[in-house]
Design an enzyme around this catalytic site. Structure first.
Site, PDB file in Angstrom:
ATOM      1  N   ASP A   1       0.822  -1.221   0.000  1.00  0.00           N
ATOM      2  CA  ASP A   1       0.000   0.000   0.000  1.00  0.00           C
ATOM      3  C   ASP A   1       0.857   1.273   0.000  1.00  0.00           C
ATOM      4  OD1 ASP A   1      -2.292  -1.509  -0.031  1.00  0.00           O
ATOM      5  OD2 ASP A   1      -2.606  -1.414   2.133  1.00  0.00           O
TER       6      ASP A   1
ATOM      7  N   LYS B   1      -5.761  -2.432  -7.486  1.00  0.00           N
ATOM      8  CA  LYS B   1      -6.106  -1.664  -6.278  1.00  0.00           C
ATOM      9  C   LYS B   1      -7.177  -0.630  -6.649  1.00  0.00           C
ATOM     10  CE  LYS B   1      -3.261  -3.824  -3.600  1.00  0.00           C
ATOM     11  NZ  LYS B   1      -3.764  -4.731  -2.585  1.00  0.00           N
TER      12      LYS B   1
END
Ligand code: S3P
Length: 407
Positions: free
Chosen positions: A294, A321
Site C-alpha cells: 500500500d 487496487k
C-alpha cells in the site's frame, strides 16, 4: 519544514477486523482508537444493518452482539475492497442473505479468486460474476483445506471469517506471509490458528495502534522537506507491514524507532524521522514489495530523490487496487518530469529533478491523491488548498496533521 509530534488514528486493516470480532464476541467489546476512515464506516454500517450494536463516542467504540435481524438486503461497500471481501466470507456464514455492491472503482475490482474458494466452502453465491454486485444466501459452511494462490490478506481473512462459523476445522495456509492481523486477533482472543473453527470468546478491550500506511505519507514529507524533524507515536509495527520503513532505512533515511513493545499481539513503535539528503537506491526483494504494497505510490515519489536506479517489480497486484496504481503512479510522476518507465509488474525510476505540473490527477484513488499532495508540498512548498475528498477513504486527518506539523 515539518516539526513536532503526532499520534494517528488506528490502523485501517486492524479496524475492519476488530469490528467483526467484536460482532462475534459473547458480550460487549470496547475498541479504542478505531480508524475514522470512510472504508471503516462502510464496515460499521453493514454490521449495524445486520443489527449488531455499534456506538462511538469521543473516547471509544463499543460493539455488541444481538439477535441477527436483517433489515437491509443490499449492503453498500463504497470504495472499500476490504469490506467487500470480508463480508462475502462473513455475512453468509452468520446466516445473512443479500447483495453486496460498491462504487464505480470497487465494482471493477476482481472478486473471482475469492469466490472460487468460498464456493468450495459451500458459500451460496447466486450471481456468477467476477465483480460486484454479488448476491449471496445464508450458508452452512463446509471446512476447507486450502493454500493461498494469490498474495492477498483480504482473501485469506475472508476464508478465515467463513471458517470460524463451522464446528469442523479448516486449514488455511499462507505461503506468501501476507499481513497476519486476523491471526493475531484470534491468538489475542485465546483461539488457535493451526486450524480455524468456531470458538467462543468474551467481549474484550482492544487499543488499535496508529495506521502505518497513513504514517508513510507524513514520513515521506519529513524525509524530503529540508529541516524536518518529526515523531509519530504508537504506530503499528507488524513485520508484514514495515517494508516501507525497512527499505527507507537501507536507502540511508534518517528514521529511528523507539519504545518498541507488543500490545494485543501486535508490535507497536514510536517513529522519529528527519530530513534526509543522500538517499540512494537499493535492490528490492519480493518480500519487501509485499510488506509495503500500500506504500508503493509514496515510495515511488521518494525513489525519484534517491541516487541511482530503483526497480519495483513483482507488484502486479498494484493493477487491481483502487486504481491501476502502476499506471497512475507512472502518469503523475512522468508529468512532473520523473525518469520513470512502466513495466508489466512495476516500474523503474532513476533520480530525477521534479517540477510541479497542474495536470496531475488522483484517479479517484486515496493513496494516489496523497502522493500528489506530498509531491505538491515537496516541490511547491505549503499545503494545497484544493483538498481531495477521496483522501477520507483512509486518512481523514491527513490535512489536519500535515497542517499541524508544517511551518
Ligand atoms: C488489506 C490487504 C491488502 C491491502 C489492503 C488491505 C487487508 O490487499 O492492499 O489495502 O486489510 O487485508 P490484498 O489482500 O488485496 O492484497
Amino acid at each position: 519544514m515539518l516539526k513536532g509530534t503526532i499520534k494517528l488514528d488506528g490502523d485501517k486493516s486492524l479496524s475492519h477486523r476488530i469490528l467483526i470480532f467484536g460482532a462475534l464476541s459473547n458480550s460487549k467489546s470496547t475498541i479504542y482508537n478505531l480508524s475514522k476512515s470512510d472504508d471503516v464506516k462502510r464496515t460499521i454500517n453493514i454490521l449495524k444493518n445486520c443489527n449488531f450494536k455499534i456506538k462511538t463516542n469521543e473516547k471509544f467504540t463499543t460493539v455488541y452482539k444481538s439477535k441477527i435481524n436483517q433489515k437491509i438486503k443490499k449492503f453498500y461497500c463504497g470504495n472499500s475492497g476490504t469490506t467487500a471481501r470480508f463480508m462475502i466470507g462473513f455475512l453468509p456464514s452468520i446466516g445473512i442473505s443479500g447483495t453486496l455492491y460498491g462504487d464505480k472503482s470497487l465494482s471493477k475490482r476482481p472478486m473471482k479468486r475469492l469466490l472460487d474458494s468460498l464456493l468450495k466452502m459451500n458459500v451460496k453465491i447466486k450471481t456468477n460474476k467476477e465483480t460486484l454486485p454479488i448476491q449471496f444466501e445464508k450458508s452452512n459452511i463446509n471446512p476447507i483445506n486450502f493454500t493461498l494462490n494469490h498474495p492477498s490478506a483480504q482473501i485469506k481473512s475472508a476464508l478465515i471469517f467463513a471458517a470460524l462459523s463451522s464446528k469442523e476445522t479448516s486449514i488455511i495456509k499462507d505461503p506468501f506471509k501476507t499481513r497476519n492481523h486476523t491471526e493475531n486477533i484470534i491468538k489475542f482472543l485465546g483461539g488457535t490458528t493451526e486450524g480455524y473453527k468456531k470458538f467462543s470468546f468474551k467481549g474484550f478491550n482492544y487499543t488499535i495502534p496508529g495506521d502505518i500506511s497513513s504514517a508513510s505519507f507524513i514520513i515521506a514529507a519529513a524525509l524530503l522537506v529540508k529541516g524536518s524533524n518529526i515523531k509519530i507515536k504508537n504506530v503499528l509495527f507488524n513485520e508484514t507491514r514495515t517494508g516501507f520503513i525497512k527499505v527507507l532505512q537501507r536507502m540511508g533515511a534518517n528514521i529511528q524507532l523507539s519504545n518498541i513493545r507488543i500490545e494485543c499481539f501486535e508490535k507497536v513503535a514510536d517513529i522519529n524521522v528527519q530530513y534526509s539528503t543522500n538517499l540512494k537506491s537499493v535492490a528490492l526483494k519480493k518480500s519487501d514489495i509485499l510488506n509495503m504494497i500500500d506504500e508503493i505510490p509514496i515510495f515511488a515519489l521518494i525513489a525519484c530523490f534517491a541516487k541511482g536506479e530503483t526497480r519495483v517489480n513483482h507488484a502486479a497486484e498494484l493493477r487491481y487496487k483502487e486504481s491501476d496504481r502502476i499506471k497512475s503512479i507512472v502518469f503523475n510522476l512522468q508529468k512532473c518530469g520523473a525518469k520513470i518507465t512502466e513495466m508489466k509488474e512495476g516500474f523503474i525510476i532513476n533520480k530525477s529533478k521534479l517540477l510541479y505540473n497542474t495536470s496531475i490527477k488522483s484517479f479517484q484513488d486515496h493513496r494516489i491523491a496523497m502522493m500528489c499532495e506530498i509531491l505538491y508540498l515537496v516541490i511547491q512548498g505549503g499545503i494545497n488548498h484544493n483538498k481531495h475528498k477521496i483522501i477520507d477513504t483512509s486518512f481523514p486527518d491527513f490535512y489536519k496533521h500535515l497542517g499541524s506539523l508544517y511551518e
